[in-house]
Design an enzyme around this catalytic site. Structure first.
Site, PDB file in Angstrom:
ATOM      1  N   ARG A 238     -47.600  34.653 -39.101  1.00 34.36           N
ATOM      2  CA  ARG A 238     -48.865  33.914 -39.236  1.00 34.36           C
ATOM      3  C   ARG A 238     -48.908  32.990 -40.460  1.00 34.36           C
ATOM      4  O   ARG A 238     -49.982  32.664 -40.951  1.00 34.36           O
ATOM      5  CB  ARG A 238     -50.066  34.870 -39.295  1.00 34.36           C
ATOM      6  CG  ARG A 238     -50.216  35.721 -38.037  1.00 34.36           C
ATOM      7  CD  ARG A 238     -51.619  36.296 -37.904  1.00 34.36           C
ATOM      8  NE  ARG A 238     -51.636  37.287 -36.854  1.00 34.36           N
ATOM      9  CZ  ARG A 238     -51.412  38.585 -37.058  1.00 34.36           C
ATOM     10  NH1 ARG A 238     -51.177  39.029 -38.269  1.00 34.36           N
ATOM     11  NH2 ARG A 238     -51.434  39.433 -36.057  1.00 34.36           N
TER      12      ARG A 238
ATOM     13  N   LYS B  86     -48.245  17.453 -40.624  1.00 32.98           N
ATOM     14  CA  LYS B  86     -47.978  17.601 -39.185  1.00 32.98           C
ATOM     15  C   LYS B  86     -46.629  18.281 -38.970  1.00 32.98           C
ATOM     16  O   LYS B  86     -45.618  17.855 -39.510  1.00 32.98           O
ATOM     17  CB  LYS B  86     -47.948  16.236 -38.508  1.00 32.98           C
ATOM     18  CG  LYS B  86     -49.303  15.600 -38.338  1.00 32.98           C
ATOM     19  CD  LYS B  86     -49.144  14.349 -37.480  1.00 32.98           C
ATOM     20  CE  LYS B  86     -50.456  13.622 -37.297  1.00 32.98           C
ATOM     21  NZ  LYS B  86     -50.270  12.406 -36.479  1.00 32.98           N
TER      22      LYS B  86
ATOM     23  N   GLU C 199     -41.799   1.324 -42.210  1.00 32.29           N
ATOM     24  CA  GLU C 199     -42.979   2.161 -42.508  1.00 32.29           C
ATOM     25  C   GLU C 199     -43.475   1.911 -43.932  1.00 32.29           C
ATOM     26  O   GLU C 199     -44.659   2.037 -44.215  1.00 32.29           O
ATOM     27  CB  GLU C 199     -42.654   3.652 -42.304  1.00 32.29           C
ATOM     28  CG  GLU C 199     -42.288   4.029 -40.865  1.00 32.29           C
ATOM     29  CD  GLU C 199     -43.496   4.267 -39.948  1.00 32.29           C
ATOM     30  OE1 GLU C 199     -44.649   4.189 -40.413  1.00 32.29           O
ATOM     31  OE2 GLU C 199     -43.271   4.538 -38.747  1.00 32.29           O
TER      32      GLU C 199
ATOM     33  N   LYS D 194     -50.485   7.001 -48.019  1.00 35.23           N
ATOM     34  CA  LYS D 194     -50.735   7.902 -46.899  1.00 35.23           C
ATOM     35  C   LYS D 194     -51.641   9.049 -47.323  1.00 35.23           C
ATOM     36  O   LYS D 194     -52.535   9.460 -46.582  1.00 35.23           O
ATOM     37  CB  LYS D 194     -49.421   8.433 -46.326  1.00 35.23           C
ATOM     38  CG  LYS D 194     -49.660   9.277 -45.076  1.00 35.23           C
ATOM     39  CD  LYS D 194     -48.415   9.559 -44.271  1.00 35.23           C
ATOM     40  CE  LYS D 194     -48.778  10.360 -43.020  1.00 35.23           C
ATOM     41  NZ  LYS D 194     -47.596  10.807 -42.269  1.00 35.23           N
TER      42      LYS D 194
ATOM     43  N   GLU E  85     -57.358  13.548 -38.027  1.00 35.78           N
ATOM     44  CA  GLU E  85     -57.238  12.392 -37.144  1.00 35.78           C
ATOM     45  C   GLU E  85     -58.507  12.036 -36.408  1.00 35.78           C
ATOM     46  O   GLU E  85     -58.483  11.822 -35.190  1.00 35.78           O
ATOM     47  CB  GLU E  85     -56.123  12.614 -36.115  1.00 35.78           C
ATOM     48  CG  GLU E  85     -54.789  12.768 -36.739  1.00 35.78           C
ATOM     49  CD  GLU E  85     -53.691  12.397 -35.752  1.00 35.78           C
ATOM     50  OE1 GLU E  85     -53.439  13.221 -34.886  1.00 35.78           O
ATOM     51  OE2 GLU E  85     -53.146  11.312 -35.850  1.00 35.78           O
TER      52      GLU E  85
ATOM     53  N   ARG F 208     -57.429   7.620 -39.962  1.00 34.57           N
ATOM     54  CA  ARG F 208     -55.990   7.855 -39.936  1.00 34.57           C
ATOM     55  C   ARG F 208     -55.279   6.995 -38.888  1.00 34.57           C
ATOM     56  O   ARG F 208     -54.082   6.753 -38.979  1.00 34.57           O
ATOM     57  CB  ARG F 208     -55.744   9.345 -39.660  1.00 34.57           C
ATOM     58  CG  ARG F 208     -54.337   9.811 -39.958  1.00 34.57           C
ATOM     59  CD  ARG F 208     -54.302  11.327 -40.090  1.00 34.57           C
ATOM     60  NE  ARG F 208     -52.932  11.810 -40.145  1.00 34.57           N
ATOM     61  CZ  ARG F 208     -52.588  13.035 -40.537  1.00 34.57           C
ATOM     62  NH1 ARG F 208     -53.534  13.886 -40.914  1.00 34.57           N
ATOM     63  NH2 ARG F 208     -51.340  13.417 -40.581  1.00 34.57           N
TER      64      ARG F 208
ATOM     65  N   ASN G  35     -51.129   3.827 -37.617  1.00 37.42           N
ATOM     66  CA  ASN G  35     -50.364   3.508 -36.413  1.00 37.42           C
ATOM     67  C   ASN G  35     -50.192   2.009 -36.205  1.00 37.42           C
ATOM     68  O   ASN G  35     -49.850   1.567 -35.107  1.00 37.42           O
ATOM     69  CB  ASN G  35     -51.033   4.140 -35.190  1.00 37.42           C
ATOM     70  CG  ASN G  35     -50.860   5.649 -35.187  1.00 37.42           C
ATOM     71  OD1 ASN G  35     -49.805   6.160 -35.543  1.00 37.42           O
ATOM     72  ND2 ASN G  35     -51.907   6.355 -34.794  1.00 37.42           N
TER      73      ASN G  35
ATOM     74  N   HIS H 203     -47.574   0.576 -33.847  1.00 39.58           N
ATOM     75  CA  HIS H 203     -47.068   1.684 -33.040  1.00 39.58           C
ATOM     76  C   HIS H 203     -47.380   1.542 -31.552  1.00 39.58           C
ATOM     77  O   HIS H 203     -46.661   2.092 -30.726  1.00 39.58           O
ATOM     78  CB  HIS H 203     -47.605   3.018 -33.563  1.00 39.58           C
ATOM     79  CG  HIS H 203     -46.901   3.503 -34.811  1.00 39.58           C
ATOM     80  ND1 HIS H 203     -46.931   2.800 -35.997  1.00 39.58           N
ATOM     81  CD2 HIS H 203     -46.128   4.604 -35.040  1.00 39.58           C
ATOM     82  CE1 HIS H 203     -46.231   3.467 -36.913  1.00 39.58           C
ATOM     83  NE2 HIS H 203     -45.733   4.556 -36.361  1.00 39.58           N
TER      84      HIS H 203
ATOM     85  N   HIS I  70     -44.205   1.881 -29.527  1.00 37.76           N
ATOM     86  CA  HIS I  70     -43.951   2.954 -28.560  1.00 37.76           C
ATOM     87  C   HIS I  70     -43.541   2.387 -27.206  1.00 37.76           C
ATOM     88  O   HIS I  70     -42.705   2.945 -26.509  1.00 37.76           O
ATOM     89  CB  HIS I  70     -45.196   3.838 -28.400  1.00 37.76           C
ATOM     90  CG  HIS I  70     -45.382   4.786 -29.541  1.00 37.76           C
ATOM     91  ND1 HIS I  70     -46.620   5.279 -29.905  1.00 37.76           N
ATOM     92  CD2 HIS I  70     -44.504   5.340 -30.403  1.00 37.76           C
ATOM     93  CE1 HIS I  70     -46.488   6.087 -30.942  1.00 37.76           C
ATOM     94  NE2 HIS I  70     -45.205   6.137 -31.265  1.00 37.76           N
TER      95      HIS I  70
ATOM     96  N   HIS J 187     -37.080   4.397 -34.168  1.00 36.02           N
ATOM     97  CA  HIS J 187     -38.544   4.334 -34.206  1.00 36.02           C
ATOM     98  C   HIS J 187     -39.019   3.257 -35.204  1.00 36.02           C
ATOM     99  O   HIS J 187     -39.884   2.437 -34.885  1.00 36.02           O
ATOM    100  CB  HIS J 187     -39.101   5.707 -34.589  1.00 36.02           C
ATOM    101  CG  HIS J 187     -40.579   5.725 -34.832  1.00 36.02           C
ATOM    102  ND1 HIS J 187     -41.505   5.560 -33.814  1.00 36.02           N
ATOM    103  CD2 HIS J 187     -41.298   5.856 -35.970  1.00 36.02           C
ATOM    104  CE1 HIS J 187     -42.729   5.609 -34.319  1.00 36.02           C
ATOM    105  NE2 HIS J 187     -42.630   5.782 -35.623  1.00 36.02           N
TER     106      HIS J 187
END
Lengths: 360, 360
Positions: free
Chosen positions: A119, A141, A183, A225, A235, A239, A243, A246, A250, A263
């Site tokens: 946990r 994340k 980035e 960031k 999010e 936030r 992106n 992106h 993507h 990426h």
């Protein structure tokens, strides 16, 4: 040494940025740690695991190396379970600590293993790619892929420290340096015009990994960031500006098949497209579109997007997470250093595609 | 209706206790939920899933039933993955909600699935065993087993609501009612002498599931656990008193093979043994040992422990999570309503075993 302190709910952790941090990893291990699991992959492990182990051994705890197969294709529950098997077979307890030595995949999996083993145990990030250094160091994340979707299983789990050794970038392929820099300049474009200008002046130094320049770029990126994430940990809205590029990016990755472009390369090209769209619908000056295209090229990323066909482009962008009820939301920049999210009319998007695709 | 509001970091959630709550489950669904996953097993599902679905349908969202195989043997990653497969195949998103309809295994797995699906979605607990109602409603523990250990993979994740329908206890086997009552009287013994006395007076009503008595017992148990957990969310120290009877109890479960005795039965018998040990080393009055034995018997739990052999008993207790460096920590009660944790000399433990084991 450059240090960024990141405030998170329930505490704060340091990001330490300097050449040679790999030889000081023991400084990141909490005093009450009972054992250390060093998670890496064969590529990074062959280069740096022994040095990391030597440094960690100075903390006076047992160090267990756990080597996972390399690459996004192995970012799944089966690979994650190799960490649990190793920890349990070796008697690791709730006060043990994991150290993630590698790029984004190793960081995401190690962080998630730490989030759910007994946990939740503590972990230290040692990102070895520029992209991971500027992107994964902040935000908490973690996760793995599911056959039906990327990063579908995961948790928010903050590290106790992030150790960034800028020397390890020396063994990174040039394409990955360029992809990471995409980035980096993104932070200038969405929220920091002075940093954008600094990147324009120092593009060559950044590509050459000049130590002071790259450390400064990593520091500003992490600070930027951290500022965004502090206001929007889960999010909700703000936030989303992270992106930028992106939605187009993507579509490139997915349309060409993941792995064809890195990426960061797709995001770099996507920023040029986002700049063009911002000029169409958000008053972004034409001269600044030229600056964006020039800087993306200067850091070594592509500025011409692949010709996937207009309809296929639109379909790919509509399945992006940011699409709502079929309409596509984009991150747009009214000017350099300012970003917002907005739906854009399809005809404007089609004009941008016509202007930005070509033979690649 | 009895309501307990539980304060957790970042919010609070209600535990609603009343006959017929199953028909009002729509009240637990957040207004912005996009879809509902109802997780249950074949046994509970056959009895209650249709009623739950009818109530949930009134919330106006799609309800997807996900049936998992029954029992602790299936509390693993493979079974958990059935939840993820179903959610992703049916387009569930970050604003979907899971509802756990079942006992502790369903609650632990559904809670963990909610903790890690898309890095965390909301879930509602609808516990259908008395043990789950008084134990799993508070504390936020979720997880699955690993071949090398129970509950080794998990997370702390709080529900948005707990709905306890006391009517569903009518289909619970009598042994499971008694096992659940062991955890109920435990709260009296560790922290609430008045509630202990109330349990003594109402033991027969509790076993008979008299609605007002059982609702009161569930409410006081949840309130008591919430008070302990609020002071020690991550199990630093105080929370250990919730394990009264568990060191002896785990040895019984493990020594006889899991499943021979129900967990609550082993805990009930373990409370008698803990009372005897408290008399040996913590000044617990002999008359109160007799009261503990009498109440454990009155709720229908065994008071004579299995004769596993003194050496085997000691070995089994030493592998308990609470053992440190080979010495065994016990939860002891200086008097009814007060608890502490302490190591006990081996000769005292052996005297207790000699007095409490027998043919069962």
């Amino acid at each position: 040494m450059n240090v960024v302190d990141v405030d998170v709910p329930g505490g704060r952790y340091p990001i330490r940025i300097a050449p040679g941090r790999l030889d000081a990893l023991d400084e990141a291990i909490p005093a009450d740690a009972t054992a250390i699991g060093l998670v890496t992959n064969p590529t990074v492990g062959a280069l740096y695991a022994e040095r990391a182990e030597r440094a960690l051994a100075r903390a006076g705890r047992r160090v267990l190396r756990i080597e996972l197969p390399d690459g996004e294709a192995h970012k799944d529950w089966q690979t994650l379970n190799q960490i649990f098997d190793a920890l349990l077979a070796n008697g690791f307890d709730r006060r043990s600590v994991l150290v993630a030595l590698g790029g984004g995949v190793i960081g995401d999996m190690t962080g998630f293993a730490a989030a759910v083993f007994m946990r939740g145990i503590r972990f230290v990030q040692v990102p070895t790619t520029l992209l991971a250094q500027v992107d994964s160091s902040v935000g908490g994340k973690t996760g793995v892929n599911h056959p039906l979707g990327k990063n579908m299983i995961g948790a928010f789990h903050q590290p106790v420290a992030v150790e960034i050794d800028t020397d390890v970038l020396g063994t990174l392929p040039a394409r990955e340096v360029s992809a990471g820099l995409a980035e980096v300049i993104k932070y200038g474009m969405i929220m920091d015009p002075a940093f954008w200008a600094w990147c324009e002046e120092n593009a060559a130094a950044l590509r050459a990994l000049e130590p002071a320049a790259i450390a400064h770029a990593i520091q500003v990126s992490c600070e930027s960031k951290a500022r965004v994430v502090a206001q929007d940990e889960r999010e909700g809205g703000l936030r989303a500006i992270l992106n930028l590029g992106h939605t187009f990016g993507h579509a490139i990755e997915s349309g060409l098949g993941y792995g064809a472009w890195l990426h960061g390369e797709a995001v770099g090209c996507g920023m040029v497209q986002a700049a063009e769209l911002s000029a169409e619908v958000a008053g972004f000056p034409a001269a600044d579109v030229a600056r964006v295209r020039a800087l993306v090229a200067a850091i070594g990323c592509p500025t011409v997007a692949p010709d996937l066909g207009a309809q296929h482009w639109m379909d790919l962008m509509r399945v992006d997470k940011k699409a709502e009820g079929g309409e596509i939301r984009f991150v747009l920049t009214p000017r350099i250093g300012e970003a917002l999210t907005r739906k854009a009319p399809e005809d404007a998007v089609l004009r941008v595609l016509a202007r930005t695709v070509g033979p690649v």
